[in-house]
Write a protein that holds these residues in place. Structure first.
Motif, PDB file in Angstrom:
ATOM      1  N   GLY A 166       0.848  -1.179   0.000  1.00  0.00           N
ATOM      2  CA  GLY A 166       0.000   0.000   0.000  1.00  0.00           C
ATOM      3  C   GLY A 166       0.887   1.233   0.000  1.00  0.00           C
ATOM      4  N   VAL A 167       0.280   2.389  -0.088  1.00  0.00           N
ATOM      5  CA  VAL A 167       1.073   3.623  -0.086  1.00  0.00           C
ATOM      6  C   VAL A 167       0.243   4.737   0.534  1.00  0.00           C
ATOM      7  N   ARG A 168       0.917   5.549   1.298  1.00  0.00           N
ATOM      8  CA  ARG A 168       0.277   6.707   1.926  1.00  0.00           C
ATOM      9  C   ARG A 168       0.117   7.799   0.867  1.00  0.00           C
ATOM     10  N   ALA A 169      -1.033   8.424   0.831  1.00  0.00           N
ATOM     11  CA  ALA A 169      -1.291   9.494  -0.139  1.00  0.00           C
ATOM     12  C   ALA A 169      -0.253  10.596   0.020  1.00  0.00           C
ATOM     13  N   HIS A 170       0.337  11.009  -1.107  1.00  0.00           N
ATOM     14  CA  HIS A 170       1.315  12.083  -1.008  1.00  0.00           C
ATOM     15  C   HIS A 170       1.301  13.028  -2.205  1.00  0.00           C
ATOM     16  N   HIS A 171       0.657  12.666  -3.311  1.00  0.00           N
ATOM     17  CA  HIS A 171       0.548  13.583  -4.448  1.00  0.00           C
ATOM     18  C   HIS A 171      -0.893  13.995  -4.702  1.00  0.00           C
ATOM     19  N   TRP A 172      -1.812  13.172  -4.267  1.00  0.00           N
ATOM     20  CA  TRP A 172      -3.227  13.366  -4.569  1.00  0.00           C
ATOM     21  C   TRP A 172      -4.033  13.328  -3.273  1.00  0.00           C
ATOM     22  N   ARG A 173      -5.285  13.713  -3.353  1.00  0.00           N
ATOM     23  CA  ARG A 173      -6.174  13.699  -2.184  1.00  0.00           C
ATOM     24  C   ARG A 173      -7.231  12.598  -2.293  1.00  0.00           C
ATOM     25  N   PHE A 174      -6.833  11.448  -2.788  1.00  0.00           N
ATOM     26  CA  PHE A 174      -7.763  10.329  -2.899  1.00  0.00           C
ATOM     27  C   PHE A 174      -7.704   9.420  -1.679  1.00  0.00           C
ATOM     28  N   GLY A 175      -6.809   9.686  -0.789  1.00  0.00           N
ATOM     29  CA  GLY A 175      -6.623   8.819   0.368  1.00  0.00           C
ATOM     30  C   GLY A 175      -5.526   7.812   0.097  1.00  0.00           C
ATOM     31  N   ASN A 176      -5.252   6.997   1.087  1.00  0.00           N
ATOM     32  CA  ASN A 176      -4.183   6.010   0.996  1.00  0.00           C
ATOM     33  C   ASN A 176      -4.603   4.848   0.105  1.00  0.00           C
ATOM     34  N   MET A 177      -3.627   4.253  -0.561  1.00  0.00           N
ATOM     35  CA  MET A 177      -3.883   3.062  -1.367  1.00  0.00           C
ATOM     36  C   MET A 177      -3.600   1.840  -0.502  1.00  0.00           C
ATOM     37  N   PRO A 178      -4.559   0.924  -0.403  1.00  0.00           N
ATOM     38  CA  PRO A 178      -4.306  -0.292   0.382  1.00  0.00           C
ATOM     39  C   PRO A 178      -3.418  -1.254  -0.394  1.00  0.00           C
ATOM     40  N   ALA A 179      -2.758  -2.144   0.313  1.00  0.00           N
ATOM     41  CA  ALA A 179      -1.996  -3.210  -0.339  1.00  0.00           C
ATOM     42  C   ALA A 179      -2.966  -4.053  -1.167  1.00  0.00           C
ATOM     43  N   GLN A 180      -2.470  -4.593  -2.252  1.00  0.00           N
ATOM     44  CA  GLN A 180      -3.292  -5.419  -3.137  1.00  0.00           C
ATOM     45  C   GLN A 180      -2.923  -6.878  -2.932  1.00  0.00           C
TER      46      GLN A 180
END
Length: 143
Positions: free
Chosen positions: A104-118
């Motif tokens: 997963g990845v913490r949001a840092h360029h956009w305001r869509f929220g964090n991406m969960p691991a797949q």
């Protein structure tokens, strides 16, 4: 006295195990259909895709498009476009895609929220997805 604590402890563990097994219902997968109507960017497609890129497109469509949109064009209010200069290889190399899928990845360029691991993707699956995304990026001048 010791045996009384062991019996109580075993009962607590058994009760907890039963609760975890039966009380929590598994979430049903929700099919999310991405459409080009909510795309954030216009995407030009490559004239052709290699075998690896075609496999990657199928994997992307199955796993990634629900958030990142059809042909990685993003989805309004859902997820960012991967066909964007932010994701060019010099800024977000292939390893960043592997790490995002795995951890997963913490949001840092956009305001869509964090991406969960797949879950359920092997590194080989992610490699084909990366190949597809990079092919689409190149077709859009992102090198």
């Amino acid at each position: 006295m010791k045996s009384k604590f062991l019996i109580v402890g075993a009962a607590v563990v058994a009760g907890l195990a039963g609760w975890l097994t039966f009380a929590q219902k598994p979430q049903e997968p929700v099919a999310v259909v991405a459409s080009q109507n909510d795309a954030l960017v216009q995407v030009s497609l490559p004239d052709s895709l290699s075998d690896q890129e075609q496999i990657g497109k199928r994997a992307f469509d199955a796993v990634c498009a629900a958030c990142h949109g059809v042909n990685a064009a993003g989805r309004d209010g859902v997820g960012p476009p991967l066909v964007h200069k932010i994701y060019e290889p010099s800024h977000h190399g292939d390893m960043s895609f592997y790490l995002a899928a795995e951890n997963g990845v913490r949001a840092h360029h956009w305001r869509f929220g964090n991406m969960p691991a797949q879950t359920g993707l092997s590194r080989a699956d992610v490699a084909t997805i990366i190949a597809y995304v990079r092919a689409v990026q190149r077709a859009n001048g992102i090198n």
